[in-house]
Motif scaffolding. Sequence first.
Motif, PDB file in Angstrom:
ATOM      1  N   VAL A 117       0.841  -1.198   0.000  1.00  0.00           N
ATOM      2  CA  VAL A 117       0.000   0.000   0.000  1.00  0.00           C
ATOM      3  C   VAL A 117       0.876   1.247   0.000  1.00  0.00           C
ATOM      4  N   TYR A 118       1.903   1.254   0.846  1.00  0.00           N
ATOM      5  CA  TYR A 118       2.788   2.420   0.957  1.00  0.00           C
ATOM      6  C   TYR A 118       3.559   2.658  -0.344  1.00  0.00           C
ATOM      7  N   PHE A 119       4.118   1.621  -0.951  1.00  0.00           N
ATOM      8  CA  PHE A 119       4.894   1.806  -2.174  1.00  0.00           C
ATOM      9  C   PHE A 119       3.999   2.195  -3.346  1.00  0.00           C
ATOM     10  N   PRO A 175      -9.426  -5.894   6.218  1.00  0.00           N
ATOM     11  CA  PRO A 175      -9.555  -7.210   5.595  1.00  0.00           C
ATOM     12  C   PRO A 175      -9.529  -7.176   4.062  1.00  0.00           C
ATOM     13  N   LEU A 176      -9.996  -6.102   3.451  1.00  0.00           N
ATOM     14  CA  LEU A 176     -10.054  -6.057   1.987  1.00  0.00           C
ATOM     15  C   LEU A 176      -9.209  -4.951   1.374  1.00  0.00           C
ATOM     16  N   GLN A 177      -8.718  -4.030   2.179  1.00  0.00           N
ATOM     17  CA  GLN A 177      -8.001  -2.884   1.621  1.00  0.00           C
ATOM     18  C   GLN A 177      -7.032  -2.307   2.636  1.00  0.00           C
ATOM     19  N   GLY A 178      -6.235  -1.375   2.167  1.00  0.00           N
ATOM     20  CA  GLY A 178      -5.339  -0.636   3.029  1.00  0.00           C
ATOM     21  C   GLY A 178      -5.333   0.810   2.590  1.00  0.00           C
ATOM     22  N   ARG A 179      -4.926   1.688   3.501  1.00  0.00           N
ATOM     23  CA  ARG A 179      -4.860   3.101   3.157  1.00  0.00           C
ATOM     24  C   ARG A 179      -3.742   3.765   3.930  1.00  0.00           C
ATOM     25  N   VAL A 180      -3.141   4.757   3.301  1.00  0.00           N
ATOM     26  CA  VAL A 180      -2.104   5.562   3.931  1.00  0.00           C
ATOM     27  C   VAL A 180      -2.804   6.634   4.753  1.00  0.00           C
ATOM     28  N   VAL A 181      -2.296   6.905   5.967  1.00  0.00           N
ATOM     29  CA  VAL A 181      -2.915   7.909   6.829  1.00  0.00           C
ATOM     30  C   VAL A 181      -1.887   8.959   7.245  1.00  0.00           C
ATOM     31  N   PHE A 182      -2.366  10.190   7.369  1.00  0.00           N
ATOM     32  CA  PHE A 182      -1.509  11.315   7.719  1.00  0.00           C
ATOM     33  C   PHE A 182      -1.778  11.836   9.123  1.00  0.00           C
ATOM     34  N   GLU A 183      -2.799  11.317   9.774  1.00  0.00           N
ATOM     35  CA  GLU A 183      -3.066  11.616  11.177  1.00  0.00           C
ATOM     36  C   GLU A 183      -3.542  10.329  11.835  1.00  0.00           C
ATOM     37  N   LEU A 184      -3.481  10.284  13.157  1.00  0.00           N
ATOM     38  CA  LEU A 184      -3.850   9.053  13.845  1.00  0.00           C
ATOM     39  C   LEU A 184      -5.298   8.685  13.543  1.00  0.00           C
ATOM     40  N   PRO A 185      -5.519   7.478  13.053  1.00  0.00           N
ATOM     41  CA  PRO A 185      -6.867   7.061  12.671  1.00  0.00           C
ATOM     42  C   PRO A 185      -7.626   6.451  13.842  1.00  0.00           C
ATOM     43  N   VAL A 186      -8.921   6.387  13.702  1.00  0.00           N
ATOM     44  CA  VAL A 186      -9.770   5.578  14.574  1.00  0.00           C
ATOM     45  C   VAL A 186      -9.983   4.275  13.821  1.00  0.00           C
ATOM     46  N   LEU A 187      -9.664   3.171  14.468  1.00  0.00           N
ATOM     47  CA  LEU A 187      -9.682   1.880  13.794  1.00  0.00           C
ATOM     48  C   LEU A 187     -10.945   1.093  14.081  1.00  0.00           C
ATOM     49  N   LEU A 188     -11.404   0.393  13.072  1.00  0.00           N
ATOM     50  CA  LEU A 188     -12.459  -0.587  13.256  1.00  0.00           C
ATOM     51  C   LEU A 188     -11.834  -1.852  13.846  1.00  0.00           C
ATOM     52  N   PRO A 189     -12.621  -2.741  14.428  1.00  0.00           N
ATOM     53  CA  PRO A 189     -12.048  -3.926  15.090  1.00  0.00           C
ATOM     54  C   PRO A 189     -11.157  -4.782  14.201  1.00  0.00           C
ATOM     55  N   GLU A 190     -11.443  -4.867  12.905  1.00  0.00           N
ATOM     56  CA  GLU A 190     -10.644  -5.725  12.026  1.00  0.00           C
ATOM     57  C   GLU A 190      -9.493  -4.985  11.349  1.00  0.00           C
ATOM     58  N   GLU A 191      -9.255  -3.730  11.718  1.00  0.00           N
ATOM     59  CA  GLU A 191      -8.171  -2.943  11.115  1.00  0.00           C
ATOM     60  C   GLU A 191      -6.950  -2.904  12.023  1.00  0.00           C
ATOM     61  N   HIS A 192      -5.788  -2.703  11.385  1.00  0.00           N
ATOM     62  CA  HIS A 192      -4.520  -2.606  12.109  1.00  0.00           C
ATOM     63  C   HIS A 192      -3.759  -1.394  11.592  1.00  0.00           C
ATOM     64  N   PHE A 193      -3.216  -0.605  12.524  1.00  0.00           N
ATOM     65  CA  PHE A 193      -2.367   0.525  12.152  1.00  0.00           C
ATOM     66  C   PHE A 193      -0.928   0.059  12.181  1.00  0.00           C
ATOM     67  N   ILE A 194      -0.226   0.233  11.072  1.00  0.00           N
ATOM     68  CA  ILE A 194       1.185  -0.130  10.969  1.00  0.00           C
ATOM     69  C   ILE A 194       1.965   1.167  10.789  1.00  0.00           C
ATOM     70  N   SER A 195       2.830   1.484  11.743  1.00  0.00           N
ATOM     71  CA  SER A 195       3.572   2.740  11.697  1.00  0.00           C
ATOM     72  C   SER A 195       4.546   2.752  10.515  1.00  0.00           C
TER      73      SER A 195
END
Length: 90
Positions: A29-31, A50-70
Amino acid sequence: MGSSVQPAAAQPRWDRINSAEVIAQARRVYFHFLESSPTHPDPLGVVIGPLQGRVVFELPVLLPEEHFISLELVRGRSPRSRSARSPLRG
């Protein structure tokens, strides 16, 4: 009623996920972001769902099935891991 939204500061539960797979997905996703948007500022990290990823520029609020990777994990190679393998070791 309790909220199912996970705070952004929470680290992924590495014992419940395949960390190599999640980090590899975050890197893809990052590349892809770097290829399509080379002039944007550095993001904080990548949110993987589970189906997608996104780049974030501020701290996100995550859904239960999401993971934030620094961004440090996405880029890899921390200074600590380099110093452990000194070329001067004999």
